[in-house]
Motif scaffolding. Structure first.
Motif, PDB file in Angstrom:
ATOM      1  N   THR A  21      -8.517   4.099  -2.320  1.00 56.06           N
ATOM      2  CA  THR A  21      -8.944   3.291  -3.462  1.00 56.06           C
ATOM      3  C   THR A  21      -8.208   1.953  -3.455  1.00 56.06           C
ATOM      4  N   VAL A  22      -8.877   0.916  -3.911  1.00 58.08           N
ATOM      5  CA  VAL A  22      -8.262  -0.401  -4.059  1.00 58.08           C
ATOM      6  C   VAL A  22      -7.743  -0.485  -5.487  1.00 58.08           C
ATOM      7  N   MET A  23      -6.428  -0.525  -5.624  1.00 60.66           N
ATOM      8  CA  MET A  23      -5.805  -0.391  -6.942  1.00 60.66           C
ATOM      9  C   MET A  23      -5.722  -1.690  -7.719  1.00 60.66           C
ATOM     10  N   ALA A  24      -5.456  -2.795  -7.033  1.00 60.13           N
ATOM     11  CA  ALA A  24      -5.251  -4.059  -7.745  1.00 60.13           C
ATOM     12  C   ALA A  24      -5.363  -5.203  -6.754  1.00 60.13           C
ATOM     13  N   VAL A  76      -3.814  -1.212  -1.789  1.00 57.76           N
ATOM     14  CA  VAL A  76      -4.701  -0.098  -1.447  1.00 57.76           C
ATOM     15  C   VAL A  76      -3.893   1.199  -1.370  1.00 57.76           C
ATOM     16  N   ARG A  77      -4.374   2.234  -2.062  1.00 54.63           N
ATOM     17  CA  ARG A  77      -3.800   3.577  -1.895  1.00 54.63           C
ATOM     18  C   ARG A  77      -4.586   4.308  -0.826  1.00 54.63           C
ATOM     19  N   LEU A  78      -3.905   4.824   0.189  1.00 52.26           N
ATOM     20  CA  LEU A  78      -4.562   5.532   1.273  1.00 52.26           C
ATOM     21  C   LEU A  78      -5.061   6.893   0.788  1.00 52.26           C
ATOM     22  N   GLY A  79      -6.272   7.232   1.166  1.00 46.92           N
ATOM     23  CA  GLY A  79      -6.774   8.558   0.846  1.00 46.92           C
ATOM     24  C   GLY A  79      -6.146   9.624   1.712  1.00 46.92           C
ATOM     25  N   ALA A  80      -5.752   9.256   2.934  1.00 44.91           N
ATOM     26  CA  ALA A  80      -5.139  10.175   3.885  1.00 44.91           C
ATOM     27  C   ALA A  80      -3.836   9.554   4.378  1.00 44.91           C
ATOM     28  N   GLY A 111       4.040  11.118  -5.732  1.00 42.71           N
ATOM     29  CA  GLY A 111       3.148  11.140  -6.874  1.00 42.71           C
ATOM     30  C   GLY A 111       2.067  10.074  -6.846  1.00 42.71           C
ATOM     31  N   TYR A 112       1.702   9.612  -8.039  1.00 45.60           N
ATOM     32  CA  TYR A 112       0.591   8.675  -8.203  1.00 45.60           C
ATOM     33  C   TYR A 112       1.030   7.483  -9.050  1.00 45.60           C
ATOM     34  N   PRO A 113       1.928   6.645  -8.535  1.00 45.08           N
ATOM     35  CA  PRO A 113       2.388   5.494  -9.305  1.00 45.08           C
ATOM     36  C   PRO A 113       1.292   4.448  -9.459  1.00 45.08           C
ATOM     37  N   PRO A 115       0.083   0.247 -10.200  1.00 39.35           N
ATOM     38  CA  PRO A 115       0.436  -1.024  -9.557  1.00 39.35           C
ATOM     39  C   PRO A 115       1.780  -1.586 -10.013  1.00 39.35           C
ATOM     40  N   GLU A 116       2.094  -1.464 -11.295  1.00 39.75           N
ATOM     41  CA  GLU A 116       3.360  -2.016 -11.788  1.00 39.75           C
ATOM     42  C   GLU A 116       4.548  -1.261 -11.187  1.00 39.75           C
ATOM     43  N   GLU A 117       4.446   0.061 -11.113  1.00 41.11           N
ATOM     44  CA  GLU A 117       5.528   0.848 -10.512  1.00 41.11           C
ATOM     45  C   GLU A 117       5.679   0.537  -9.028  1.00 41.11           C
ATOM     46  N   LEU A 118       4.573   0.297  -8.357  1.00 45.38           N
ATOM     47  CA  LEU A 118       4.621   0.026  -6.923  1.00 45.38           C
ATOM     48  C   LEU A 118       5.269  -1.311  -6.601  1.00 45.38           C
ATOM     49  N   GLU A 119       5.327  -2.207  -7.565  1.00 49.37           N
ATOM     50  CA  GLU A 119       6.043  -3.471  -7.342  1.00 49.37           C
ATOM     51  C   GLU A 119       7.518  -3.212  -7.055  1.00 49.37           C
ATOM     52  N   ARG A 120       8.046  -2.088  -7.551  1.00 44.92           N
ATOM     53  CA  ARG A 120       9.463  -1.754  -7.361  1.00 44.92           C
ATOM     54  C   ARG A 120       9.691  -0.832  -6.164  1.00 44.92           C
ATOM     55  N   ALA A 121       8.636  -0.508  -5.434  1.00 44.03           N
ATOM     56  CA  ALA A 121       8.767   0.388  -4.275  1.00 44.03           C
ATOM     57  C   ALA A 121       9.458  -0.330  -3.114  1.00 44.03           C
ATOM     58  N   ASP A 122       9.945   0.439  -2.170  1.00 42.01           N
ATOM     59  CA  ASP A 122      10.550  -0.124  -0.957  1.00 42.01           C
ATOM     60  C   ASP A 122       9.453  -0.380   0.071  1.00 42.01           C
ATOM     61  N   TRP A 123       9.030  -1.629   0.176  1.00 41.42           N
ATOM     62  CA  TRP A 123       7.974  -2.009   1.110  1.00 41.42           C
ATOM     63  C   TRP A 123       8.583  -2.395   2.457  1.00 41.42           C
ATOM     64  N   PHE A 124       7.883  -2.049   3.538  1.00 43.59           N
ATOM     65  CA  PHE A 124       8.329  -2.437   4.875  1.00 43.59           C
ATOM     66  C   PHE A 124       7.150  -3.029   5.642  1.00 43.59           C
ATOM     67  N   GLU A 125       7.457  -3.812   6.636  1.00 48.45           N
ATOM     68  CA  GLU A 125       6.440  -4.588   7.343  1.00 48.45           C
ATOM     69  C   GLU A 125       5.659  -3.733   8.337  1.00 48.45           C
TER      70      GLU A 125
END
Length: 372
Positions: A21-24, A76-80, A111-113, A115-125
């Motif tokens: 799904t495309v979240m934001a 985007v949240r991955l379905g798989a 879980g299912y965070p 968009p706002e919660e995902l802004e605080r996630a640890d993103w990597f390239e």
């Protein structure tokens, strides 16, 4: 699992049929963000104008100069969830209005965070800032050996992208599979087709998708045979397991369903029968209890002589060794922040959690499966 030479033949982890799904998005003024993960190829009809301009089958943002610099992005949240091997940023039909560059990040979370919660996630390239070409498949190899649950695509600075394909190896969460009915060949669980005799009308990987087949081309259909042979496909299971029940659906195949089907299994050696040649009906979901219950790693579905299969399900029990291997591979591939969250959820914290993240072989299986 060994990745094929061409990683774009791996499942699209973000595809809508897989539950993506495309979240934001920062902006979608000209064309909707949801178009990015549609399973069908993009289309274009010239001189089709809405009040906002030419209609495009993709995601398109406004010109950035009116928004004081910066760039656009989509989440985007991955379905798989899985290990990403290649990403295709398809700019089909976007010629004078595609982004100059793109950059892509990934993260793995519990879980299912939102968009706002995902802004605080640890993103990597996953893909560094890289130039794009208009009207083309821009395919980027990915070398991050971590399990990804979400991706963030940055369009630098703005413009249109038709499709986003995130190809990779599915790594299911073992907590979702343990002690519940388990489809051993589902794409969502890591099943994949490794060989087939024919895929003239549509590929056999379609059979392993979740949900009911939507139309005839959404299954596996072969050309018409003019000899005495039959068609077949070999499926690698999510893990070594004992198959107990098979479900074979000929949904939407009415004048072109197979006459009969048979199944055989292998654990790396010779093939042995699981289901003898059995009559099929058109446009019907069939369930068969299998004989010779013994562990297999691959199953061969044979259709006699040819035709179409909408969906193939195979339910069974993983071996104890496979159950543990599935859990430890999953945990090993988690980003550190998610691994620590898994342990915290199981009541393990502090220095002990840090030690176990560094030594996955010492984590009790019950903890990995959320059973304490």
């Amino acid at each position: 699992m060994t990745a094929p030479h061409d990683p774009t033949t791996l499942p699209d982890l973000a595809a809508r049929p897989h539950g993506g799904t495309v979240m934001a998005a920062s902006d979608e003024f000209f064309a909707d963000k949801e178009n990015l993960i549609k399973p069908e190829a993009p289309t274009y009809q010239p001189h089709t104008f809405t009040p906002k301009g030419q209609q495009y089958d993709g995601w398109e943002t406004r010109r950035r100069f009116g928004r004081r610099g910066g760039h656009d992005w989509v989440l985007v949240r991955l379905g798989a969830p899985g290990v990403v091997r290649a990403i295709d940023v398809d700019t089909a039909f976007f010629l004078g209005n595609y982004p100059e560059q793109c950059r892509i990040e990934g993260t793995g979370v519990e879980g299912y965070p939102g968009p706002e919660e995902l802004e605080r996630a640890d993103w990597f390239e996953l893909v560094p800032a890289s130039p794009l070409k208009g009207g083309e498949h821009n395919v980027f190899a990915v070398h991050a050996e971590r399990r990804v649950t979400h991706v963030r695509l940055h369009a630098l600075p703005d413009g249109g992208i038709a499709r986003l394909r995130v190809h990779g190896e599915v790594v299911p969460d073992p907590r979702d599979l343990d002690a519940v009915p388990f489809d051993l060949v589902s794409t969502l669980h890591g099943g994949r087709v490794v060989e087939c005799s024919d895929s003239f009308f549509s590929p056999p990987a379609n059979m392993l998708q979740p949900g009911e087949s939507r139309f005839m081309a959404d299954g596996w259909e072969t050309g018409r045979r003019r000899d005495d042979g039959h068609d077949w496909a070999v499926v690698e299971l999510a893990c070594e397991a004992t198959p107990l029940v098979a479900e074979i659906a000929t949904t939407h195949y009415r004048g072109n369903s197979p006459d009969r089907v048979s199944l055989s299994g292998s654990a790396g050696g010779e093939w042995f029968p699981l289901l003898p040649e059995t009559k099929l009906q058109a446009d019907t979901t069939h369930r068969f209890r299998l004989g010779a219950p013994r562990p297999v790693t691959r199953v061969r579905i044979a259709i006699h002589p040819d035709g179409g299969v909408g969906r193939f399900r195979l339910y069974g029990q993983p071996t104890e060794a496979a159950r543990e291997a599935l859990a430890r591979r999953w945990f090993t591939l988690l980003p550190e922040s998610q691994a620590l969250a898994v342990l915290a959820g199981a009541g393990v914290g502090g220095a002990e959690a840090g030690r176990l993240v560094a030594a996955v072989e010492h984590v009790p299986l019950g903890v990995l499966l959320g059973k304490g």
